[in-house]
Design a protein around this motif. Sequence first.
Motif, PDB file in Angstrom:
ATOM      1  N   VAL A 258       0.837  -1.197   0.000  1.00 25.18           N
ATOM      2  CA  VAL A 258       0.000   0.000   0.000  1.00 25.18           C
ATOM      3  C   VAL A 258       0.874   1.250   0.000  1.00 25.18           C
ATOM      4  O   VAL A 258       0.605   2.224  -0.699  1.00 25.18           O
ATOM      5  CB  VAL A 258      -0.955   0.006   1.206  1.00 25.18           C
ATOM      6  CG1 VAL A 258      -1.757   1.314   1.244  1.00 25.18           C
ATOM      7  CG2 VAL A 258      -1.908  -1.179   1.149  1.00 25.18           C
ATOM      8  N   VAL A 259       1.946   1.214   0.783  1.00 24.83           N
ATOM      9  CA  VAL A 259       2.870   2.349   0.832  1.00 24.83           C
ATOM     10  C   VAL A 259       3.471   2.618  -0.543  1.00 24.83           C
ATOM     11  O   VAL A 259       3.620   3.772  -0.960  1.00 24.83           O
ATOM     12  CB  VAL A 259       3.990   2.092   1.860  1.00 24.83           C
ATOM     13  CG1 VAL A 259       5.089   3.137   1.738  1.00 24.83           C
ATOM     14  CG2 VAL A 259       3.423   2.092   3.268  1.00 24.83           C
ATOM     15  N   LEU A 260       3.803   1.561  -1.260  1.00 25.20           N
ATOM     16  CA  LEU A 260       4.376   1.719  -2.599  1.00 25.20           C
ATOM     17  C   LEU A 260       3.455   2.552  -3.485  1.00 25.20           C
ATOM     18  O   LEU A 260       3.902   3.486  -4.163  1.00 25.20           O
ATOM     19  CB  LEU A 260       4.613   0.337  -3.214  1.00 25.20           C
ATOM     20  CG  LEU A 260       5.169   0.312  -4.642  1.00 25.20           C
ATOM     21  CD1 LEU A 260       6.548   0.935  -4.694  1.00 25.20           C
ATOM     22  CD2 LEU A 260       5.202  -1.132  -5.163  1.00 25.20           C
ATOM     23  N   GLY A 261       2.172   2.215  -3.465  1.00 23.70           N
ATOM     24  CA  GLY A 261       1.229   2.975  -4.275  1.00 23.70           C
ATOM     25  C   GLY A 261       0.999   4.377  -3.748  1.00 23.70           C
ATOM     26  O   GLY A 261       0.943   5.346  -4.521  1.00 23.70           O
ATOM     27  N   ALA A 262       0.892   4.510  -2.426  1.00 20.81           N
ATOM     28  CA  ALA A 262       0.580   5.813  -1.837  1.00 20.81           C
ATOM     29  C   ALA A 262       1.719   6.809  -2.017  1.00 20.81           C
ATOM     30  O   ALA A 262       1.502   7.961  -2.394  1.00 20.81           O
ATOM     31  CB  ALA A 262       0.246   5.651  -0.355  1.00 20.81           C
ATOM     32  N   VAL A 263       2.939   6.380  -1.759  1.00 21.44           N
ATOM     33  CA  VAL A 263       4.080   7.293  -1.876  1.00 21.44           C
ATOM     34  C   VAL A 263       4.312   7.704  -3.324  1.00 21.44           C
ATOM     35  O   VAL A 263       4.586   8.873  -3.618  1.00 21.44           O
ATOM     36  CB  VAL A 263       5.340   6.655  -1.266  1.00 21.44           C
ATOM     37  CG1 VAL A 263       6.565   7.499  -1.580  1.00 21.44           C
ATOM     38  CG2 VAL A 263       5.186   6.503   0.245  1.00 21.44           C
TER      39      VAL A 263
ATOM     40  N   ILE B 106       1.109  15.962   0.856  1.00 24.55           N
ATOM     41  CA  ILE B 106       0.519  14.749   1.409  1.00 24.55           C
ATOM     42  C   ILE B 106       1.644  13.893   1.966  1.00 24.55           C
ATOM     43  O   ILE B 106       2.609  13.589   1.265  1.00 24.55           O
ATOM     44  CB  ILE B 106      -0.265  13.956   0.345  1.00 24.55           C
ATOM     45  CG1 ILE B 106      -1.430  14.791  -0.192  1.00 24.55           C
ATOM     46  CG2 ILE B 106      -0.795  12.640   0.930  1.00 24.55           C
ATOM     47  CD1 ILE B 106      -2.140  14.157  -1.363  1.00 24.55           C
ATOM     48  N   SER B 107       1.538  13.501   3.237  1.00 29.17           N
ATOM     49  CA  SER B 107       2.539  12.631   3.850  1.00 29.17           C
ATOM     50  C   SER B 107       1.888  11.297   4.199  1.00 29.17           C
ATOM     51  O   SER B 107       0.682  11.220   4.438  1.00 29.17           O
ATOM     52  CB  SER B 107       3.149  13.279   5.091  1.00 29.17           C
ATOM     53  OG  SER B 107       2.147  13.689   6.003  1.00 29.17           O
ATOM     54  N   VAL B 108       2.705  10.247   4.227  1.00 31.18           N
ATOM     55  CA  VAL B 108       2.218   8.888   4.443  1.00 31.18           C
ATOM     56  C   VAL B 108       2.909   8.297   5.666  1.00 31.18           C
ATOM     57  O   VAL B 108       4.138   8.299   5.749  1.00 31.18           O
ATOM     58  CB  VAL B 108       2.485   8.004   3.204  1.00 31.18           C
ATOM     59  CG1 VAL B 108       1.988   6.582   3.434  1.00 31.18           C
ATOM     60  CG2 VAL B 108       1.829   8.607   1.956  1.00 31.18           C
ATOM     61  N   ASP B 109       2.119   7.813   6.622  1.00 31.08           N
ATOM     62  CA  ASP B 109       2.649   7.173   7.825  1.00 31.08           C
ATOM     63  C   ASP B 109       2.194   5.719   7.862  1.00 31.08           C
ATOM     64  O   ASP B 109       1.099   5.392   7.396  1.00 31.08           O
ATOM     65  CB  ASP B 109       2.145   7.876   9.091  1.00 31.08           C
ATOM     66  CG  ASP B 109       2.662   9.295   9.191  1.00 31.08           C
ATOM     67  OD1 ASP B 109       3.879   9.471   9.119  1.00 31.08           O
ATOM     68  OD2 ASP B 109       1.847  10.214   9.345  1.00 31.08           O
TER      69      ASP B 109
END
Length: 223
Positions: free
Chosen positions: A104-109, A122-125
């Motif tokens: 999921v992180v791969l797609g979100a980042v 937009i930041s991703v945690d």
Amino acid sequence: MDRTASHRTLALAIEVDGDGPALHAIAEVVAAAGARITWITILDAQKAVETIMVELAGAGDQASLIRSLEAVPCVRRVSDQHSLRSIFGKRIIIIGGGSQVGQVVLGAVSEADRHNLRGERISVDTIPLVGEAELAQAVRATARLPRVEAVVLAGALMGGEIEAAVREVQAKGLLVISLNMAGSVPAAADLVVTDPVQAGVMAVMAVAHTASFDIRRLGGRHF
């Protein structure tokens, strides 16, 4: 840009004597200025010099407010900062199993990078967790974190207390996206996506003002 514009969130780092009634004094000054505290945290707590990070809204004469804070006896220094929203922007929190979280992180980042280059922030945690109680606690805690707009639940089985936590944070305005998994969480989520990479992409698209994507206009909730 005018850094003293009244509509700007005023973000301050206030260094204070650690053994003084700093919070009470700061709150009195803020209230007298007609402003309100929208976020606050204490760094170096219980040390001789603490730093109180505070963000304020509604301060008309911000320069005067800063001077008033500097005049408080227990205050050593006040510095004007950029707000966390202006630096890190909206937050997406990804919670669940390690391998699913990573995808999921791969797609979100990757998607966030595309929008951030166009002026978005937009930041991703992430936090990989296992266990119903632990996951439910983490989901509920997202509603207490600043700037969170969406939560992605990435796992193979989630339900029970986690579903209850999902409905609680939705009631507070958070968007919840779930992978297509076993358990009752997908039935409660706002959006269910089978592919974890695509789930990350869609989470970013759902919160980005630079994307022409509105989940309310989708024909269904499962993809």
